[in-house]
Design an enzyme around this catalytic site. Structure first.
Site, mmCIF file in Angstrom:
data_model
loop_
_atom_site.group_PDB
_atom_site.id
_atom_site.type_symbol
_atom_site.label_atom_id
_atom_site.label_comp_id
_atom_site.label_asym_id
_atom_site.label_seq_id
_atom_site.Cartn_x
_atom_site.Cartn_y
_atom_site.Cartn_z
ATOM 1 N N HIS A 81 34.955 118.314 37.193
ATOM 2 C CA HIS A 81 34.742 117.297 36.149
ATOM 3 C C HIS A 81 33.402 117.590 35.474
ATOM 4 O O HIS A 81 32.448 118.021 36.138
ATOM 5 C CB HIS A 81 34.736 115.897 36.771
ATOM 6 C CG HIS A 81 34.766 114.811 35.732
ATOM 7 N ND1 HIS A 81 33.634 114.436 35.038
ATOM 8 C CD2 HIS A 81 35.773 114.069 35.250
ATOM 9 C CE1 HIS A 81 33.959 113.483 34.177
ATOM 10 N NE2 HIS A 81 35.263 113.237 34.280
ATOM 11 N N GLU A 149 39.214 118.197 28.762
ATOM 12 C CA GLU A 149 38.357 117.063 28.421
ATOM 13 C C GLU A 149 37.154 117.556 27.632
ATOM 14 O O GLU A 149 36.165 118.024 28.233
ATOM 15 C CB GLU A 149 37.844 116.384 29.689
ATOM 16 C CG GLU A 149 38.918 115.774 30.562
ATOM 17 C CD GLU A 149 38.330 114.652 31.410
ATOM 18 O OE1 GLU A 149 38.720 113.499 31.193
ATOM 19 O OE2 GLU A 149 37.471 114.920 32.247
ATOM 20 N N GLY A 155 33.815 109.165 27.366
ATOM 21 C CA GLY A 155 33.048 107.913 27.350
ATOM 22 C C GLY A 155 32.354 107.618 26.029
ATOM 23 O O GLY A 155 31.471 106.769 25.973
ATOM 24 N N SER A 187 38.015 109.476 26.201
ATOM 25 C CA SER A 187 38.200 108.292 25.347
ATOM 26 C C SER A 187 39.656 107.949 25.069
ATOM 27 O O SER A 187 39.984 107.486 23.967
ATOM 28 C CB SER A 187 37.417 108.443 24.044
ATOM 29 O OG SER A 187 36.028 108.479 24.324
ATOM 30 N N GLY A 208 39.276 107.655 32.088
ATOM 31 C CA GLY A 208 38.091 107.126 32.758
ATOM 32 C C GLY A 208 37.971 105.631 32.524
ATOM 33 O O GLY A 208 38.609 104.823 33.200
ATOM 34 N N GLY A 209 37.186 105.252 31.508
ATOM 35 C CA GLY A 209 36.873 103.842 31.239
ATOM 36 C C GLY A 209 38.083 102.926 31.185
ATOM 37 O O GLY A 209 38.086 101.850 31.789
HETATM 38 P P1 PGA Z 1 36.762 108.258 29.461
HETATM 39 O O1 PGA Z 1 36.412 109.198 30.722
HETATM 40 O O2 PGA Z 1 38.248 108.050 29.469
HETATM 41 O O3 PGA Z 1 36.003 107.006 29.740
HETATM 42 O O4 PGA Z 1 36.298 108.970 28.260
HETATM 43 C C1 PGA Z 1 37.149 110.343 30.991
HETATM 44 C C2 PGA Z 1 36.658 110.975 32.235
HETATM 45 O O5 PGA Z 1 35.612 110.551 32.784
HETATM 46 O O6 PGA Z 1 37.272 111.925 32.717
#
Ligand code: PGA
Length: 225
Positions: A81, A149, A155, A187, A208-209
């Site tokens: 990650h 990603e 984020g 995101s 993530g979020g």
């Molecule tokens: P996010 O995070 O969806 O909040 O952008 C993705 C991740 O941490 O892999």
């Protein structure tokens, strides 16, 4: 997901199995795996670790081995990650060893790759992804999932264009057609998931979020149906 215990309990009490078969995995903090395992009972969800040690066993205080994750009920493990790459300075050599351990323990590896904003601005995306992907050379690809990603999308609320997503996913599939899946992450929200899911080569999402709220997580999962 980086939930505390209360958040994890709420996540599962709000859970409703998706209407049709779709593979969902949650990645709680390792100290909550055992709780998550009992909360997830009878729910259509797998568990995964957020990271694993690059060593099988030994004197590595604070690290969690892939075998321990497996023993605690994990079936998946995130490797590489961007937050780990950045904060722990993980190199390709470390990531290769982590992949070795995860796979030897019988876990499905979710290998994360992605370019930084400045790398994209300098036209280096393809080269960066190609470098990161080399770690997978010669591996059992049907037990590996790649998560694309873009670091600048994690984020931040920013997402790449569908063309850019398709280009990256196309590059990944072209090099490794036997991968189990290629996910998009960065995101992803219930509002943009349907559109992102229409991009060629996207098999699912790494969230993530938005995964902190069960209904948002499930809406995103169902956008793949
Ligand atoms: P996010 O995070 O969806 O909040 O952008 C993705 C991740 O941490 O892999």
């Amino acid at each position: 997901m980086a939930q505390n215990l209360q958040g994890l309990q709420k996540f599962f009490s709000d859970w409703k199995n998706p209407s049709r078969s779709i593979e969902t995995v949650i990645f709680p903090s390792a100290i909550h795996l055992s709780t998550a395992l009992s909360l997830a009972e009878s729910k259509a969800v797998f568990l995964g670790g957020q990271d694993c040690s690059s060593e099988k066993s030994g004197a590595f205080t604070g690290e969690i081995s892939a075998l321990s994750l497996k023993e605690m009920g994990a079936a998946f493990c995130l490797i590489g990650h961007s937050e780990k790459r950045e904060r722990a300075g993980e190199t390709s050599e470390t990531l290769k060893k982590k992949l070795d351990q995860a796979m030897a323990a019988g876990l499905t590896a979710v290998f994360c790759i992605g370019e930084k904003e400045v790398e994209r601005a300098n036209g280096k995306t393809k080269e960066i992804l190609a470098n990161q992907l080399s770690v997978l050379e010669g591996r059992e690809l049907d037990r590996i999932i790649v998560a694309y990603e873009p670091v600048w999308a994690i984020g931040t609320g920013k997402i790449p264009s569908l063309t850019d997503v398709e280009e990256a996913h196309g590059q990944i599939w072209k090099r490794y057609p036997k991968l189990k899946a290629v996910l998009y992450g960065g995101s992803v929200k219930p509002e943009n998931a349907k559109n992102l899911s229409s991009a060629a080569g996207v098999s699912g999402f790494l969230v993530g979020g938005a995964s902190l709220t069960t209904t948002d997580f499930l809406k995103i999962a169902e956008s793949m149906l």
